[in-house]
Design an enzyme around this catalytic site. Structure first.
Site, mmCIF file in Angstrom:
data_model
loop_
_atom_site.group_PDB
_atom_site.id
_atom_site.type_symbol
_atom_site.label_atom_id
_atom_site.label_comp_id
_atom_site.label_asym_id
_atom_site.label_seq_id
_atom_site.Cartn_x
_atom_site.Cartn_y
_atom_site.Cartn_z
ATOM 1 N N THR A 1 0.902 -1.148 0.000
ATOM 2 C CA THR A 1 0.000 0.000 0.000
ATOM 3 C C THR A 1 0.931 1.184 0.000
ATOM 4 O OG1 THR A 1 -1.611 -1.184 1.318
ATOM 5 C CG2 THR A 1 -1.758 1.207 1.398
ATOM 6 N N THR B 1 -4.013 1.320 -2.682
ATOM 7 C CA THR B 1 -3.460 -0.016 -2.458
ATOM 8 C C THR B 1 -3.979 -1.033 -3.453
ATOM 9 O OG1 THR B 1 -3.181 -1.728 -0.746
ATOM 10 C CG2 THR B 1 -5.344 -0.738 -0.884
ATOM 11 N N ASN C 1 -3.737 -4.065 -1.927
ATOM 12 C CA ASN C 1 -3.727 -4.932 -0.748
ATOM 13 C C ASN C 1 -2.369 -5.593 -0.557
ATOM 14 O OD1 ASN C 1 -4.707 -5.924 1.623
ATOM 15 N ND2 ASN C 1 -5.627 -7.728 0.720
ATOM 16 N N SER D 1 -11.605 -1.152 5.423
ATOM 17 C CA SER D 1 -10.186 -0.818 5.249
ATOM 18 C C SER D 1 -9.627 -0.198 6.527
ATOM 19 C CB SER D 1 -10.060 0.188 4.102
ATOM 20 O OG SER D 1 -8.736 0.654 3.993
ATOM 21 N N SER D 2 -8.298 -0.178 6.621
ATOM 22 C CA SER D 2 -7.640 0.555 7.712
ATOM 23 C C SER D 2 -6.949 1.811 7.199
ATOM 24 C CB SER D 2 -6.590 -0.330 8.377
ATOM 25 O OG SER D 2 -7.183 -1.490 8.897
HETATM 26 O O1 DON Z 1 -7.342 -1.396 3.095
HETATM 27 C C1 DON Z 1 -6.640 -1.957 3.937
HETATM 28 O O2 DON Z 1 -6.735 -1.771 5.126
HETATM 29 C C2 DON Z 1 -5.551 -2.910 3.450
HETATM 30 N N1 DON Z 1 -5.914 -3.449 2.177
HETATM 31 C C3 DON Z 1 -4.252 -2.160 3.385
HETATM 32 C C4 DON Z 1 -3.095 -3.054 3.025
HETATM 33 C C5 DON Z 1 -1.775 -2.496 3.408
HETATM 34 O O3 DON Z 1 -1.674 -1.440 3.989
HETATM 35 C C6 DON Z 1 -0.595 -3.326 3.119
HETATM 36 N N2 DON Z 1 0.626 -2.596 3.429
HETATM 37 N N3 DON Z 1 1.607 -2.892 3.916
#
Ligand code: DON
Length: 564
Positions: A373, A391, A393, A444-445
């Site tokens: 991301t 992102t 993901n 999502s985060s």
């Molecule tokens: O939307 C989300 O929360 C996750 N798909 C984010 C993934 C992510 O941050 C991976 N990074 N290291």
């Protein structure tokens, strides 16, 4: 007063005057500040700012450029969120361009007939893919707020895709780390492998198909991606490989403008992303729960502060699993969750001497770390700002490139709850609120966030890190404002994280001294040292009179710059 003292006093006044003139001079020529994960993307953005483009123009150009130079996370095959500040009207808004589940998606699509999770089904290949939102998002924010010709914002990306660039160390490492999964897809091998091996540092990565896809976006706008040749090839590629995304899914995809989540913490006002991101609500909960406590120790690594922060995080993440999902599908008691009264109740049983085990914390009543991301932060000379986290993901998403289109597809379907109680890629669990439904957005985060004091914007912050995004963003704000660290320290110093389940307090190597770790263990914490995570890209200033600074997590070799 001696003659010497008088001379010294005059000299000091003169120096202070010259410094303040310098600051003013600098402010007069200030064109913007930017932090992104890749030097080529930052340079594209700096050029747009230097030409008088606003933060939105700059963000669009950076978004497309990262899709070329940072294929592990920069994307047109994924989705994300933007937080935008328009200075003229003192207006903060957010754009949700999160991916959506395909129309043919089903709640149990990742379970076998015995009801068990099918390994990798929500992570690898076409079945893992949700309908991408990035192109619609970037074009929508441009339509509403952009000023320069759109071609000028997409051309730098097209040039880099057509002429190529040298593979850099982090890309080499990421390709190597995912080589077995990437190698499963012929379309991916054709671009990212040479003689059966992933590309190595220094080799040229040319992405002709991606350049053609970008040219169609440049020519036809939205329908250059969600219609015509691109949509037809996308559907064909998906259906042939057992996926379910159709041209109707693409045609119907729309980004949504949403009101931000707003909360106050002492004299700061924070704006962040609301559902379908959990970021804004959890940040509000964590800060609200800490607000009544004495944080004057001045040290974010003091075990008592780590304990309080963790206690707040545990409670907030427990609520995440219970209540949060796509607000277009589920009722979320947002106002209650972010209220000060709710936070007080939630933290009322906090014991300053003991950790409360996670299994004793229910919802309230109301990894593997990869570069997958990315977040970038921009302010311009007009006082506007944009923070975008987007992102696919996992690193390189579902690992599959769409035939003839040249871009990686996301595996965002894994952010849904495939089965209640089963952890996803980030160890997050959840229930009904985040179950799979057609055209729903997975929770999502991602938390692009703005911080104000009074009317003055002071920070644009955000990071990748899956479930750790929220605590990473929280720490960037606390360290810079509450603990008065320099921006470099606020961004680069090691961090810690707790997400309720598993009941483990994670910390980056070097975050806690032995004595601090022992004190926390005595309080009842299970600690786990882990390698570096997150990648903050932040622009900030301590007060409106101060110059903007920009900082990009130095371990990831991005680039941060101020433009004059
Ligand atoms: O939307 C989300 O929360 C996750 N798909 C984010 C993934 C992510 O941050 C991976 N990074 N290291």
């Amino acid at each position: 007063m001696s003659f010497k003292k008088i001379v010294l006093a005059i000299l000091s006044i003169a120096i202070l005057f010259l410094i303040s003139c310098g600051e003013r001079q600098n402010l007069r020529y200030f064109k913007g500040a930017i932090a992104t994960v890749h030097p080529l993307a930052t340079e594209t953005g700096m050029d747009i700012l230097a030409r008088g483009g606003n933060a939105i123009d700059c963000a669009v150009a950076v978004g497309f450029t990262l899709a070329v130079v940072y294929p592990q996370a920069g994307n047109i095959g994924g989705g994300g969120f933007a937080i935008i500040y328009i200075n003229d009207s003192s207006y903060v808004t957010t754009l949700d361009f999160r991916e959506k589940a395909p129309i043919f998606a089903k709640q149990d699509m990742y379970l076998d007939t015995a009801g068990n999770i099918i390994e990798n089904a929500s992570l690898l290949g076409h079945m893992a893919v949700a309908v991408p939102g990035t192109v619609a998002g970037l074009l929508e924010m441009y339509r509403r707020f952009g000023t320069l010709p759109l071609e000028d914002l997409i051309d730098p990306a097209i040039k880099l895709a057509d002429s190529g660039f040298a593979v850099y160390e982090i890309l080499e490492q990421e390709l190597e780390a995912s080589r077995d999964q990437l190698a499963q897809f012929e379309t991916t091998r054709a671009i990212f492998f040479k003689n059966g091996e992933p590309l190595r540092k220094g080799e040229r990565l040319v992405q002709t198909d991606l350049a053609e896809t970008l040219k169609r976006i440049r020519k036809y706008g939205r329908s250059g991606f969600y219609g015509g040749r691109t949509a037809a090839l996308f559907e064909a590629s998906s259906l042939e490989a057992g996926g379910i995304i159709t041209q109707t899914d693409l045609r119907e995809y729309m980004p949504v403008w949403r009101a931000p989540i707003v909360f106050d913490f002492h004299n700061l006002r924070v704006f962040s992303m609301g559902p379908p991101s959990s970021g804004g609500i959890l940040l509000a909960q964590i800060f609200n729960m800490m607000e009544d406590f004495d944080l004057s120790s001045g040290d974010p690594y003091n075990p008592l502060f780590v304990h309080l922060f963790t206690a707040a995080c545990k409670r907030a993440y427990a609520d995440r699993a219970e209540y949060l999902g796509d607000i277009d599908f589920v009722d979320i008691p947002v106002q209650e969750l972010i209220s000060q009264g709710y936070a007080r109740n939630r933290i009322a049983d906090f014991d300053p001497t003991q950790a409360t085990p996670s299994n004793m914390i229910d919802a309230g009543h109301a990894w593997r770390e990869s570069e997958s991301t990315t977040h970038f932060s921009i302010v311009d000379q007009y006082g506007n700002a944009v923070g975008i986290t987007y992102t696919i993901n996992a690193s390189f998403g579902a690992k599959v490139i769409v035939d003839s289109l040249g871009f990686f597809l996301n595996n965002e379907m894994d952010d849904f709850v495939a089965k209640p109680g089963e952890p996803n890629l980030y160890g997050l669990v959840g229930g009904e609120a985040n179950k799979i439904e057609p055209q729903k957005r997975p929770l999502s985060s991602m938390s692009p966030t703005l911080v104000f004091r009074g009317d003055s914007l002071l920070m644009v912050t955000g990071s990748p890190g899956g479930s750790k995004i929220i605590t990473t963003v929280a720490l960037s704000i606390l360290r810079y404002f509450q603990f008065d660290m320099s921006l470099a320290h606020a961004v680069n110093q090691p961090k810690y994280h707790h997400q309720h389940l598993p009941d483990i307090l994670y910390y980056e190597i070097g975050a806690l001294e032995k004595s601090e770790a022992s004190k926390l263990e005595e309080m009842g914490y299970t600690l786990k040292e882990i390698s570096a995570y997150g990648n903050l890209n932040v622009v900030a200033r301590k007060s409106p009179e101060k110059r903007w600074e920009a900082e990009s997590d130095r371990r990831r070799r991005g680039k941060a710059a101020t433009v004059y």
